[in-house]
Design a protein around this motif. Structure first.
Motif, PDB file in Angstrom:
ATOM      1  N   TYR A 440      -2.410 -35.773 -74.958  1.00 46.89           N
ATOM      2  CA  TYR A 440      -3.384 -36.231 -74.261  1.00 46.89           C
ATOM      3  C   TYR A 440      -4.504 -34.869 -74.508  1.00 46.89           C
ATOM      4  O   TYR A 440      -4.450 -33.741 -74.532  1.00 46.89           O
ATOM      5  N   GLY A 441      -5.679 -35.244 -73.462  1.00 43.92           N
ATOM      6  CA  GLY A 441      -7.191 -34.604 -73.661  1.00 43.92           C
ATOM      7  C   GLY A 441      -7.545 -34.883 -72.289  1.00 43.92           C
ATOM      8  O   GLY A 441      -7.609 -36.302 -71.640  1.00 43.92           O
ATOM      9  N   ARG A 442      -9.148 -33.959 -72.023  1.00 51.51           N
ATOM     10  CA  ARG A 442      -9.376 -33.968 -70.444  1.00 51.51           C
ATOM     11  C   ARG A 442     -10.546 -33.130 -71.318  1.00 51.51           C
ATOM     12  O   ARG A 442     -10.992 -32.056 -71.939  1.00 51.51           O
ATOM     13  N   ASN A 443     -11.976 -33.495 -70.517  1.00 50.30           N
ATOM     14  CA  ASN A 443     -13.236 -33.742 -70.695  1.00 50.30           C
ATOM     15  C   ASN A 443     -13.970 -33.480 -69.492  1.00 50.30           C
ATOM     16  O   ASN A 443     -14.084 -34.621 -68.538  1.00 50.30           O
ATOM     17  N   GLU A 444     -14.019 -31.734 -69.233  1.00 48.68           N
ATOM     18  CA  GLU A 444     -14.658 -31.493 -67.699  1.00 48.68           C
ATOM     19  C   GLU A 444     -16.285 -31.160 -68.142  1.00 48.68           C
ATOM     20  O   GLU A 444     -16.300 -30.596 -68.208  1.00 48.68           O
ATOM     21  N   ARG A 445     -17.590 -31.576 -66.904  1.00 51.98           N
ATOM     22  CA  ARG A 445     -18.905 -31.413 -67.620  1.00 51.98           C
ATOM     23  C   ARG A 445     -19.117 -31.744 -65.805  1.00 51.98           C
ATOM     24  O   ARG A 445     -19.072 -32.392 -64.989  1.00 51.98           O
ATOM     25  N   THR A 446     -19.891 -30.658 -66.071  1.00 53.03           N
ATOM     26  CA  THR A 446     -20.368 -30.056 -64.572  1.00 53.03           C
ATOM     27  C   THR A 446     -22.247 -29.492 -64.836  1.00 53.03           C
ATOM     28  O   THR A 446     -22.253 -29.339 -65.742  1.00 53.03           O
ATOM     29  N   THR A 447     -23.166 -30.540 -64.013  1.00 53.14           N
ATOM     30  CA  THR A 447     -24.344 -30.496 -64.233  1.00 53.14           C
ATOM     31  C   THR A 447     -24.799 -30.035 -63.256  1.00 53.14           C
ATOM     32  O   THR A 447     -25.189 -30.731 -61.975  1.00 53.14           O
ATOM     33  N   LEU A 448     -25.971 -29.104 -63.279  1.00 48.39           N
ATOM     34  CA  LEU A 448     -26.511 -28.714 -62.245  1.00 48.39           C
ATOM     35  C   LEU A 448     -27.578 -29.171 -62.801  1.00 48.39           C
ATOM     36  O   LEU A 448     -28.345 -28.484 -63.348  1.00 48.39           O
ATOM     37  N   GLN A 449     -28.963 -29.378 -61.004  1.00 46.51           N
ATOM     38  CA  GLN A 449     -29.947 -30.081 -61.850  1.00 46.51           C
ATOM     39  C   GLN A 449     -30.785 -29.127 -60.618  1.00 46.51           C
ATOM     40  O   GLN A 449     -30.893 -29.508 -59.869  1.00 46.51           O
ATOM     41  N   THR A 450     -32.233 -28.966 -61.373  1.00 50.72           N
ATOM     42  CA  THR A 450     -32.658 -28.093 -60.288  1.00 50.72           C
ATOM     43  C   THR A 450     -34.331 -29.063 -60.645  1.00 50.72           C
ATOM     44  O   THR A 450     -34.518 -29.462 -61.980  1.00 50.72           O
ATOM     45  N   GLY A 451     -35.374 -28.807 -59.933  1.00 52.89           N
ATOM     46  CA  GLY A 451     -36.220 -28.860 -59.396  1.00 52.89           C
ATOM     47  C   GLY A 451     -36.219 -30.737 -58.941  1.00 52.89           C
ATOM     48  O   GLY A 451     -37.356 -31.697 -59.737  1.00 52.89           O
ATOM     49  N   ASN A 452     -35.752 -31.363 -58.229  1.00 54.82           N
ATOM     50  CA  ASN A 452     -35.670 -32.224 -57.775  1.00 54.82           C
ATOM     51  C   ASN A 452     -36.743 -32.507 -56.773  1.00 54.82           C
ATOM     52  O   ASN A 452     -36.455 -32.032 -55.847  1.00 54.82           O
ATOM     53  N   VAL A 453     -36.845 -33.501 -56.242  1.00 55.26           N
ATOM     54  CA  VAL A 453     -37.922 -33.701 -55.155  1.00 55.26           C
ATOM     55  C   VAL A 453     -37.236 -34.962 -53.558  1.00 55.26           C
ATOM     56  O   VAL A 453     -36.828 -35.744 -54.237  1.00 55.26           O
ATOM     57  N   SER A 454     -36.813 -34.214 -52.745  1.00 54.25           N
ATOM     58  CA  SER A 454     -36.594 -35.284 -51.175  1.00 54.25           C
ATOM     59  C   SER A 454     -38.151 -36.217 -51.633  1.00 54.25           C
ATOM     60  O   SER A 454     -38.871 -36.231 -50.513  1.00 54.25           O
ATOM     61  N   ARG A 455     -37.819 -37.314 -52.107  1.00 55.56           N
ATOM     62  CA  ARG A 455     -38.514 -38.791 -51.304  1.00 55.56           C
ATOM     63  C   ARG A 455     -38.825 -39.099 -50.121  1.00 55.56           C
ATOM     64  O   ARG A 455     -39.577 -39.191 -49.167  1.00 55.56           O
ATOM     65  N   SER A 456     -38.140 -39.437 -49.646  1.00 58.06           N
ATOM     66  CA  SER A 456     -38.234 -38.994 -47.806  1.00 58.06           C
ATOM     67  C   SER A 456     -38.075 -37.790 -46.943  1.00 58.06           C
ATOM     68  O   SER A 456     -39.827 -38.103 -46.450  1.00 58.06           O
ATOM     69  N   ALA A 457     -38.677 -36.516 -47.220  1.00 55.26           N
ATOM     70  CA  ALA A 457     -39.093 -35.880 -47.037  1.00 55.26           C
ATOM     71  C   ALA A 457     -40.614 -35.485 -47.015  1.00 55.26           C
ATOM     72  O   ALA A 457     -41.212 -34.866 -46.152  1.00 55.26           O
ATOM     73  N   VAL A 458     -40.499 -35.873 -48.180  1.00 55.21           N
ATOM     74  CA  VAL A 458     -42.375 -35.653 -49.036  1.00 55.21           C
ATOM     75  C   VAL A 458     -42.789 -36.624 -47.934  1.00 55.21           C
ATOM     76  O   VAL A 458     -44.025 -36.819 -47.238  1.00 55.21           O
ATOM     77  N   GLN A 459     -41.912 -37.977 -48.037  1.00 59.45           N
ATOM     78  CA  GLN A 459     -43.188 -38.867 -47.323  1.00 59.45           C
ATOM     79  C   GLN A 459     -43.134 -38.333 -45.718  1.00 59.45           C
ATOM     80  O   GLN A 459     -44.266 -38.897 -44.151  1.00 59.45           O
ATOM     81  N   THR A 460     -42.080 -37.689 -45.042  1.00 58.84           N
ATOM     82  CA  THR A 460     -42.633 -37.587 -43.549  1.00 58.84           C
ATOM     83  C   THR A 460     -43.323 -36.940 -43.159  1.00 58.84           C
ATOM     84  O   THR A 460     -44.165 -36.361 -42.513  1.00 58.84           O
ATOM     85  N   LEU A 461     -43.997 -35.857 -44.303  1.00 59.00           N
ATOM     86  CA  LEU A 461     -44.993 -35.026 -44.905  1.00 59.00           C
ATOM     87  C   LEU A 461     -46.693 -35.321 -44.706  1.00 59.00           C
ATOM     88  O   LEU A 461     -47.545 -35.555 -43.744  1.00 59.00           O
ATOM     89  N   LEU A 462     -46.279 -36.637 -45.749  1.00 60.07           N
ATOM     90  CA  LEU A 462     -47.408 -37.531 -45.651  1.00 60.07           C
ATOM     91  C   LEU A 462     -47.579 -38.219 -43.997  1.00 60.07           C
ATOM     92  O   LEU A 462     -48.785 -38.058 -43.567  1.00 60.07           O
ATOM     93  N   ASP A 463     -46.421 -38.539 -43.484  1.00 65.18           N
ATOM     94  CA  ASP A 463     -46.563 -39.911 -42.084  1.00 65.18           C
ATOM     95  C   ASP A 463     -47.090 -38.453 -41.649  1.00 65.18           C
ATOM     96  O   ASP A 463     -47.296 -38.722 -39.900  1.00 65.18           O
ATOM     97  N   ALA A 464     -47.064 -37.201 -41.128  1.00 64.36           N
ATOM     98  CA  ALA A 464     -47.667 -36.843 -40.019  1.00 64.36           C
ATOM     99  C   ALA A 464     -48.794 -36.734 -39.506  1.00 64.36           C
ATOM    100  O   ALA A 464     -49.543 -36.393 -40.363  1.00 64.36           O
ATOM    101  N   ALA A 465     -48.799 -36.675 -38.057  1.00 66.92           N
ATOM    102  CA  ALA A 465     -50.134 -36.423 -37.829  1.00 66.92           C
ATOM    103  C   ALA A 465     -51.006 -35.387 -38.291  1.00 66.92           C
ATOM    104  O   ALA A 465     -52.517 -35.852 -38.244  1.00 66.92           O
ATOM    105  N   ASP A 466     -50.775 -33.936 -38.761  1.00 62.24           N
ATOM    106  CA  ASP A 466     -50.599 -32.833 -39.133  1.00 62.24           C
ATOM    107  C   ASP A 466     -50.994 -33.284 -40.536  1.00 62.24           C
ATOM    108  O   ASP A 466     -51.029 -31.876 -40.604  1.00 62.24           O
TER     109      ASP A 466
END
Length: 983
Positions: A440-466
């Protein structure tokens, strides 16, 4: 869950075999210990289940040992494996993008890591990925005795995955004593330090009836940035820049007259990319007109190397990935009597590695839409908007978010595998033995990723009148360097964590022994049954698995798609496969003690496997071993092998990718064929008109076609599995000769050599057609679409954005393609001589070893009935697609008493860059190795790798960092020292 039918069949068969063998164990009396002189061991060499005395492999085989690994100065096993001619280097410690999470996978014959079966002590190893590949980082290097590599299909002996062959990592489970080993290495540039330490203990107990070993190891490797090497400091060309850019919609283009007037250039078109200078002006990507550089290698790196403007993403990518690893291994055997020996082992590995990429880009399919009312629009940008038929329409924004920081993916692995079994003699049957084990074997892998950008958050800023100022301090100015406030960075940045768990369970029972005597010798037989189950569970971060609905706006633009810009979104995947397999092998001595036939043996093998996915499949083999005389032996055979599709190949949901297609070239086949600068569109191409018509048929407007340019080197794609896949099938043929010197002369007595021809053909190959291959096939680069029809299969694998004309949705989906062929010759030569024996002073011995690979043919057919594309002697921009015609590894060692000095020569032959006329020179690297046994306890060793500090062969587009970092040496000269103390 295990299928009920499989469970019943497994239990029923296992109970029958187990009961018969258990009866033999109970009936067997305890035997007195046999003296060592009276024992003749039987040996099993990788590729066969039958143990024989004085066994010699009937298949092409190469063996490397512990000392060979130490001579590389590396802390990972794959460094030496990839130097062998039988292997095409794949993703490894210098592979940052693409990366496989710091893993080390091996690729025999260049047929793919999924077709190379990796074993440990003849048994399967827990996979590391959904495709079933094994990470060789998990093996305890201190206990590694040798690695046996056998070429050609071996499914009859070991089951699925062995289409290219087998790499069997053999551990020394009879180690005695206490051994401490330490090694330190560093490059000539004082970076990339490596360290390794291990403690190994082993001893017999209970009057030698039992044996126990334990080994613990720690190894580390420091990262190196591309910026630290001249050849890679300018690399990774990308159209997505921190300045931001746009490609105007095809149905809302600024007039050509305005564009040409703005840049004072009478030939510029309105369909290219336009960037935003930090001073508020606009520049053209085509010929870099009007570009005002903020300064620095990232903005200026490609200014003199590229016609178009591209951003330099390479400096902060890794040239060498960091590694921090712990390995532990223990094994225990205890002999109850001759009929029963209990054994068990436990492998444990825990390590972390990382991948570093440039800051997150968002472009084309992952880009944004900017309303014409955005308050940060400058007067120069406004003039472009007003020159469009609809000045009020929104426009596309491509942007790289340096303020969020680079993308870093940290991988943490925890792997363990336990094996328990019983083996021994079958009482009442001459020299028959059995082996039953569960694993019996088991492989556990945890991947931590930084530097991602939320597209919806960016689009919200672009759409804002100000401009988003009411959401976060300062808002988001997308034109030029944004200099976002910490509050805005926090608003758009995302940290994600993915979790993967993989399990494998194996239960096997086998027995082997002599059947009866024949005139030419004893016929021998082996048979067994195996149940295997693989479980895979990938749980992505919610932000990476979420896809926002795509909405068509009133102006024809779209919003939505993947929620994350940065690391590619990957959907969840969970699946289980299992198989019940029966195997048998028969050795038949045909002739013996005849003129020119010292012995002639036939080895037959058969395996029937019933998979829960593809049903029943068969594998078989027939090998001949002909000993002519003591010094000359011929060997060869045929094998039919199969590989069932893996969990990932079957069930992976569609994920977003960004494959590279390269830059348009007037002479090569890279880039978008519809680009007016490509070779496809040149007037010298007699099919230029047909190419133009096909581009229009795909959706590029007639108004834009004669001005169409595509400056990016990537397109958007979709990868995923296919539940309708069926098994691959390979036919392998090998024939060879082995020679050992019959001469008494001291100059010649130490000679041995082998030469083997191999021919492997795989049909119904499981794989995907890459975006670059799709474009080449659609536009008839190698005769795949002679009628230039948009209904051609290659053309149907992608679409074009109706607004920009760019390629989108390139479907790199798994499917059963057509045929893969490879053939060639392996040769090995060994020579040893004692200096005193040939009349020289008694200064020790010389030993020469030469391993040479010649690639006769490497072809791939992507679709049935399509042309075979010859890749012999070529290299391209994809890992594992490097096929030099010649490759060799040569070592010469002088040893005298406690001292030895050696030299290695690593040779990679010249190649042509695929689909171009560019020839790349051969690469030659030289290493020095020395050792000194100070006394019976302590020995020292030292290496200098790449003595000449040779730089890698560079080409464009390379796999990564302007080269192929798995094939060519990217680190330069480096040193290592080591100490071994054994008590």
């Amino acid at each position: 869950m295990i299928d009920t039918t499989y469970r019943r069949r497994l239990l029923g068969t296992s109970m029958f075999v187990g009961a018969a063998l258990a009866a033999s164990v109970v009936a067997a009396p305890a035997m007195a210990q046999t003296s060592q002189e009276d024992t003749v061991d039987t040996i099993v060499v990788t590729g066969s289940r039958i143990a024989r005395q004085d066994y010699v492999s009937t298949s092409p085989i190469v063996t490397v040992g512990q000392e060979d690994f130490q001579s590389t100065g590396s802390v990972t096993i794959d460094s030496l494996i990839n130097d062998l001619p039988q292997f095409v280097p794949s993703i490894n410690s210098t592979s940052n993008n693409p990366s496989n999470g710091g893993q080390a996978n091996i690729n025999l014959r260049g047929l793919g890591t999924v077709r190379t079966l990796v074993l440990m002590n003849g048994r399967r190893v827990i996979p590391s990925n959904s495709d079933g590949t094994v990470d060789v980082n998990i093996f305890p290097t201190a206990l590694l005795r040798n690695v046996e590599v056998i070429s050609g299909g071996a499914s009859a002996a070991y089951g699925s995955d062995a289409l290219a062959g087998v790499a069997n990592f053999i551990l020394n489970e009879q180690f005695e004593g206490v051994q401490f080993d330490a090694q330190y290495g560093i490059t000539d540039r004082n970076d990339g330090a490596t360290e390794s330490y291990s403690l190994t203990m082993g001893a017999p107990f209970a009057d030698d009836r039992g044996h126990a070993i334990f080994s613990l190891g720690r190894s580390t490797r420091d990262f190196i940035y591309n910026a630290a090497r001249d050849f890679s400091s300018v690399s990774g060309a990308s159209g997505a820049s921190p300045l931001g850019s746009t490609v105007f919609d095809a149905n809302n283009l600024p007039t050509n007259a305005f564009v040409r007037s703005y840049f004072n250039d009478a030939t510029l078109t309105n369909t290219g990319s336009f960037g935003f200078n930090d001073n508020g002006s606009v520049f053209s990507y085509v010929r870099q007109l009007g570009f005002v550089s903020p300064g620095g290698i990232d903005y200026d790196g490609f200014r003199t190397r590229s016609t178009d403007y591209v951003y330099n993403t390479g400096p902060l990518n890794y040239n060498q990935l960091p590694l921090d690893r712990w390995n532990a291994y223990s094994s225990l055997t205890y002999k109850l009597n001759d009929a029963a020996e209990l054994y068990g082992s436990l492998l444990f590995t825990e390590y972390s590695a990382a991948q570093e990429l440039a800051a997150s880009p968002a472009a084309a399919a992952t880009g944004f839409r900017v309303p014409s009312t955005n308050p940060f629009i400058t007067p120069a940008i406004r003039s472009f908007l007003n020159a469009r038929p609809n000045p009020a329409g929104s426009f596309r924004l491509d942007k790289r978010f340096n303020e969020v920081g680079g993308r870093r993916s940290t991988e943490n692995y925890t792997i363990y595998q336990g094996t328990f079994g019983v083996r021994g003699d079958v009482v009442g049957l001459k020299d028959w033995t059995y082996d039953i084990y569960a694993q019996y074997g088991r492989n556990e892998r945890t991947t931590l990723q930084t530097g991602n950008v939320s597209r919806s958050a960016v689009q919200t800023l672009l759409d804002a009148a100000d401009g988003g100022a009411s959401i976060c301090a300062g808002g988001f100015d997308p034109f030029g360097i944004s200099n976002m406030s910490p509050a805005c960075v926090a608003y758009i940045a995302r940290v994600s964590q993915n979790v993967t768990a993989q399990e494998q369970t194996v239960v096997e029972a086998s027995l082997q022994g002599g059947l009866f005597d024949m005139p030419a010798g004893e016929a021998r037989f082996a048979a067994g049954i195996q149940y295997r189950e693989d479980d895979y569970d990938f749980r992505p971060d919610a932000s990476l698995s979420r896809v926002n609905p795509t909405v068509t706006r009133a102006d024809g633009g779209t919003t939505g798609g993947s929620e994350i810009a940065g690391f590619n979104p990957t959907p969840a995947l969970k699946g289980t496969t299992n198989s019940l397999e029966y195997f048998a092998e028969l050795l038949v001595p045909l002739l013996a003690d005849m003129p020119f036939i010292q012995s002639l043996d036939l080895n037959l093998g058969y395996r029937y496997s019933d998979y829960s996915t593809v049903g029943g499949v068969q594998a078989y083999k027939a090998d001949l071993d002909w000993a002519v005389v003591d010094s000359l032996r011929f060997r060869g055979g045929y094998s039919r092998s199969v590989r069932a599709p893996s969990i990932g190949e079957l069930f992976a949901a569609g994920g977003t990718t960004f494959p590279s297609i390269g830059s348009p070239s007037a002479t090569g086949l890279s880039g978008d064929p519809c680009d007016i600068r490509s070779s496809y569109r040149q007037a010298s191409n007699p099919n230029a008109a047909a190419v133009r018509a096909l581009c229009i048929a795909q959706g590029i407007s007639a108004a834009a076609i004669d001005n169409f340019v595509y400056s990016n080197q990537q397109v958007s794609g979709i990868s995923g599995g296919n539940p309708n896949l069926f098994e691959e099938t390979s036919d392998s043929f090998t024939v060879g000769a082995v020679f050992t010197s019959p001469f008494q002369s001291p100059w010649l007595s130490g000679i041995s050599a082998s030469v083997d021809y191999y021919n492997i053909e795989i049909t119904d190959v499981i794989g995907s057609v890459g975006a670059s291959t799709q474009l080449q096939g659609c536009f008839n680069a190698q005769g795949q679409n002679p009628t230039y029809s948009n209904s051609n299969g290659f053309c149907q694998l992608f679409v074009r954005d109706p607004l920009s004309g760019s390629v989108q949705g390139a479907q790199e989906i798994q499917s059963n393609l057509a045929t893969l062929k490879t053939s060639g010759i392996d040769a090995q030569f060994d020579w040893t001589v004692g200096l005193a024996d040939v009349g020289a002073p008694d200064w020790g011995n010389l030993a020469l070893n030469v391993v040479i690979g010649w690639l006769e043919n490497r072809e791939r057919q992507d679709v049935a009935g399509g042309p075979f594309i010859n890749r012999t002697g070529t290299i391209d921009s994809v890992f594992g697609n490097t096929f030099p015609e010649w490759k060799s590894l040569t070592s010469l060692t002088w040893a005298n008493g406690p001292f030895s000095v050696g030299a290695r020569w690593r040779h990679v032959g010249e190649m042509r860059q695929f689909a171009t006329t560019t020839d790349l020179d051969s690469a030659d690297y030289y290493d020095l190795i020395g050792s000194w046994a100070i006394n019976d306890t302590v020995s020292l060793r030292a290496t200098v790798n790449n003595v000449g500090d040779e730089q890698p062969i560079v080409y464009s587009p390379g796999v990564q960092a302007n080269t192929d970092p798995s094939t060519y040496d990217t680190l330069g000269r480096r040193y290592s020292i080591g100490l071994t103390a054994r008590f």
